[in-house]
Write an enzyme that holds these catalytic residues in place. Structure first.
Site, PDB file in Angstrom:
ATOM      1  N   GLY A   1       0.874  -1.362  -0.063  1.00 31.20           N
ATOM      2  CA  GLY A   1       0.066  -0.090  -0.089  1.00 31.20           C
ATOM      3  C   GLY A   1       1.001   1.364  -0.219  1.00 31.20           C
ATOM      4  O   GLY A   1       2.054   1.135   0.018  1.00 31.20           O
TER       5      GLY A   1
ATOM      6  N   THR B   1      -7.876   7.137  10.957  1.00 29.47           N
ATOM      7  CA  THR B   1      -8.276   8.297   9.937  1.00 29.47           C
ATOM      8  C   THR B   1      -9.067   9.284  10.577  1.00 29.47           C
ATOM      9  O   THR B   1      -9.747   9.189  11.633  1.00 29.47           O
ATOM     10  CB  THR B   1      -9.291   7.241   8.802  1.00 29.47           C
ATOM     11  N   ASP B   2      -9.214  10.470  10.006  1.00 30.39           N
ATOM     12  CA  ASP B   2      -9.886  11.638  10.189  1.00 30.39           C
ATOM     13  C   ASP B   2     -11.512  11.376   9.831  1.00 30.39           C
ATOM     14  O   ASP B   2     -12.356  11.957  10.506  1.00 30.39           O
ATOM     15  CB  ASP B   2      -9.552  12.661   9.332  1.00 30.39           C
TER      16      ASP B   2
ATOM     17  N   TYR C   1     -16.711   2.934   6.201  1.00 29.67           N
ATOM     18  CA  TYR C   1     -15.464   2.906   6.243  1.00 29.67           C
ATOM     19  C   TYR C   1     -14.833   3.678   7.670  1.00 29.67           C
ATOM     20  O   TYR C   1     -14.020   3.019   8.285  1.00 29.67           O
ATOM     21  CB  TYR C   1     -14.729   3.764   5.219  1.00 29.67           C
TER      22      TYR C   1
HETATM   23  N1  LIG Z   1      -5.449   6.689   2.017  1.00 27.40           N
HETATM   24  C1  LIG Z   1      -5.739   7.735   2.916  1.00 27.40           C
HETATM   25  O1  LIG Z   1      -6.226   8.697   2.360  1.00 27.40           O
HETATM   26  C2  LIG Z   1      -6.193   7.593   4.052  1.00 27.40           C
HETATM   27  C3  LIG Z   1      -6.421   8.639   5.290  1.00 27.40           C
HETATM   28  C4  LIG Z   1      -6.540   8.415   6.386  1.00 27.40           C
HETATM   29  C5  LIG Z   1      -6.146   7.127   7.010  1.00 27.40           C
HETATM   30  N2  LIG Z   1      -5.614   6.321   6.204  1.00 27.40           N
HETATM   31  C6  LIG Z   1      -5.289   5.015   6.759  1.00 27.40           C
HETATM   32  O2  LIG Z   1      -3.889   4.859   6.677  1.00 27.40           O
HETATM   33  C7  LIG Z   1      -3.380   3.508   6.393  1.00 27.40           C
HETATM   34  C8  LIG Z   1      -2.646   3.230   5.127  1.00 27.40           C
HETATM   35  O3  LIG Z   1      -3.544   3.507   4.078  1.00 27.40           O
HETATM   36  P1  LIG Z   1      -2.837   3.520   2.642  1.00 27.40           P
HETATM   37  O4  LIG Z   1      -3.545   4.675   1.810  1.00 27.40           O
HETATM   38  O5  LIG Z   1      -1.334   3.096   2.482  1.00 27.40           O
HETATM   39  O6  LIG Z   1      -3.870   2.409   2.115  1.00 27.40           O
HETATM   40  P2  LIG Z   1      -3.634   1.466   0.667  1.00 27.40           P
HETATM   41  O7  LIG Z   1      -2.673   2.057  -0.225  1.00 27.40           O
HETATM   42  O8  LIG Z   1      -5.058   1.172   0.142  1.00 27.40           O
HETATM   43  O9  LIG Z   1      -3.082  -0.244   1.041  1.00 27.40           O
HETATM   44  C9  LIG Z   1      -3.830  -0.989   1.657  1.00 27.40           C
HETATM   45  C10 LIG Z   1      -2.844  -2.277   2.259  1.00 27.40           C
HETATM   46  O10 LIG Z   1      -3.890  -3.065   2.999  1.00 27.40           O
HETATM   47  C11 LIG Z   1      -3.592  -4.390   1.877  1.00 27.40           C
HETATM   48  N3  LIG Z   1      -4.803  -5.089   2.380  1.00 27.40           N
HETATM   49  C12 LIG Z   1      -5.976  -5.035   2.016  1.00 27.40           C
HETATM   50  N4  LIG Z   1      -6.991  -5.852   2.341  1.00 27.40           N
HETATM   51  C13 LIG Z   1      -6.127  -7.100   2.620  1.00 27.40           C
HETATM   52  C14 LIG Z   1      -6.336  -8.241   2.948  1.00 27.40           C
HETATM   53  N5  LIG Z   1      -7.547  -8.929   2.983  1.00 27.40           N
HETATM   54  N6  LIG Z   1      -5.315  -9.008   3.439  1.00 27.40           N
HETATM   55  C15 LIG Z   1      -4.106  -8.518   3.476  1.00 27.40           C
HETATM   56  N7  LIG Z   1      -3.679  -7.158   3.090  1.00 27.40           N
HETATM   57  C16 LIG Z   1      -4.824  -6.432   2.781  1.00 27.40           C
HETATM   58  C17 LIG Z   1      -3.459  -4.087   0.572  1.00 27.40           C
HETATM   59  O11 LIG Z   1      -2.836  -5.169  -0.043  1.00 27.40           O
HETATM   60  P3  LIG Z   1      -3.021  -5.544  -1.723  1.00 27.40           P
HETATM   61  O12 LIG Z   1      -1.950  -4.419  -2.416  1.00 27.40           O
HETATM   62  O13 LIG Z   1      -3.089  -6.899  -1.849  1.00 27.40           O
HETATM   63  O14 LIG Z   1      -4.546  -5.024  -1.806  1.00 27.40           O
HETATM   64  C18 LIG Z   1      -2.426  -2.981   0.834  1.00 27.40           C
HETATM   65  O15 LIG Z   1      -1.135  -3.267   1.009  1.00 27.40           O
HETATM   66  C19 LIG Z   1      -4.660   2.834   6.366  1.00 27.40           C
HETATM   67  O16 LIG Z   1      -5.103   2.453   7.957  1.00 27.40           O
HETATM   68  C20 LIG Z   1      -6.056   3.846   6.083  1.00 27.40           C
HETATM   69  O17 LIG Z   1      -7.037   3.483   6.776  1.00 27.40           O
HETATM   70  C21 LIG Z   1      -5.557   6.353   4.822  1.00 27.40           C
END
Ligand SMILES: NC(=O)c1ccc[n+]([C@@H]2O[C@H](COP(=O)([O-])OP(=O)(O)OC[C@H]3O[C@@H](n4cnc5c(N)ncnc54)[C@H](OP(=O)(O)O)[C@@H]3O)[C@@H](O)[C@H]2O)c1
Length: 308
Positions: A19, A109-110, A133
């Site tokens: 991710g 998250t926010d 979510y």
């Molecule tokens: N993105 C945002 O804007 C945002 C904002 C606030 C908070 N956050 C939080 O920050 C954290 C990181 O977010 P991110 O943007 O890096 O997320 P991301 O890019 O969507 O990555 C999610 C990761 O989780 C893995 N994953 C999903 N389902 C899975 C499963 N069933 N088993 C194993 N792995 C799984 C994905 O693997 P695959 O590659 O195999 O799918 C990917 O490596 C999260 O906790 C998110 O809630 C994100």
């Protein structure tokens, strides 16, 4: 605070390494200790058995969990999957960590807030998610706290970087393809660079290790653990973010053709999931406890664009 790497022979179990945040953590946590970063095929977060088996095999000193279900709109129609990954898996990670005395770093998250506040949110402010979510992520926080594991939760917002699926890359693509791009201008928050978050995480873990010399890690986290807000410094709207990104990209690509960016309201851009109007976060606690200030979003944007 003093910094230290992990004691020799100790491991870090990293989820979600493919991710946005996970791939940056692969870089920043490497110098701290041996990293084990299973793929989804090796550890499926929808399977409690698979998660338990992996933690028991690795016996890590730290579990770092950026792995999550992050499809905000899709979550409205598949809540079971969102809860399985964002809440149930976090409960299991917490229980296993508690059993072996491992520390947990978790990301939230926010979107745990309803966005109705008129000032930036602090860690102690009342939560009230307005989406599946957001509710599933809040449930993850609650499960982790209930597990009794020593844990730190970083609540972040609007994560982006040079890799992965994110707003910046989408806007730049649309700005090249279209004449005009309409962007929501009444949701306020701060973009957060995935690498800044990963660097901060490594720094916080190193400081916890420094404090843990001669003490149990769980005891140190009993003192330093809990929820921390960790979003980019400054504030803007999605429209402001898009405008700045396109402005900087125009400077970079002289003669390049980019769309006009038009401001619209949330009401003009209906989505399955509701979003908070105010996503601004007060990150003072992170600075007080660990001396870390997140990068100003405009500075990080310039750095990310330089990498594209
Ligand atoms: N993105 C945002 O804007 C945002 C904002 C606030 C908070 N956050 C939080 O920050 C954290 C990181 O977010 P991110 O943007 O890096 O997320 P991301 O890019 O969507 O990555 C999610 C990761 O989780 C893995 N994953 C999903 N389902 C899975 C499963 N069933 N088993 C194993 N792995 C799984 C994905 O693997 P695959 O590659 O195999 O799918 C990917 O490596 C999260 O906790 C998110 O809630 C994100």
């Amino acid at each position: 605070m003093e910094r230290s790497a992990l004691p020799p022979e100790e491991r870090i179990l990293l989820t979600g390494a493919t991710g946005q945040v996970g791939c940056e953590l692969l870089e920043t946590l490497g110098p701290l200790g041996e990293l084990v970063a299973p793929t989804r095929a090796e550890m499926d977060l929808t399977s409690a058995a698979s998660v338990r088996e992996m933690v028991r095999a690795v016996r890590p000193r730290w579990i770092v969990n950026p792995g999550a279900y992050t499809a905000v709109d899709k979550a409205e129609s598949e809540p079971e999957l969102a809860y399985a990954i964002n809440a149930e898996a976090v409960r299991v990670l917490g229980e296993e960590a508690r059993t072996i005395g491992a520390g947990v770093i978790h990301f939230s998250t926010d979107y745990v807030f309803d966005g109705s506040a008129s000032s930036p949110y602090s860690e102690t402010d009342a939560t009230g998610p307005v989406s599946v979510y957001g509710a599933s992520k809040l449930a993850g926080e609650t499960e982790l706290a209930a597990s009794g594991a020593g844990a730190i939760v970083f609540r972040t917002s609007w994560v982006y970087g040079a890799r992965g699926k994110n707003f910046l890359l989408t806007i730049l693509r649309l700005a090249r393809e279209r004449e005009t791009v309409r962007v929501v201008a009444d949701q306020h928050g701060a973009p957060t660079w995935s690498r800044d978050l990963a660097k901060m995480t490594a720094e916080v873990m190193a400081q916890c290790e420094g404090a843990a010399r001669g003490h149990e890690l769980a005891a140190v986290l009993g003192d330093l653990g809990g929820v921390y807000h960790a979003a980019g410094t400054g504030e803007t709207t999605w429209y402001g973010f898009a405008m700045e990104a396109v402005r900087l990209q125009r400077e970079k690509e002289v003669g390049g053709r980019f769309a006009e960016i038009d401001p619209i309201t949330t009401a003009e851009y209906p989505t399955p999931a509701k979003r908070p109007a105010n996503s601004r976060m007060n990150c003072a606690r992170l600075k007080e406890r660990f001396g870390w200030e997140m990068m100003d979003w405009r500075d990080s944007l310039r750095k990310v664009l330089a990498e594209l």
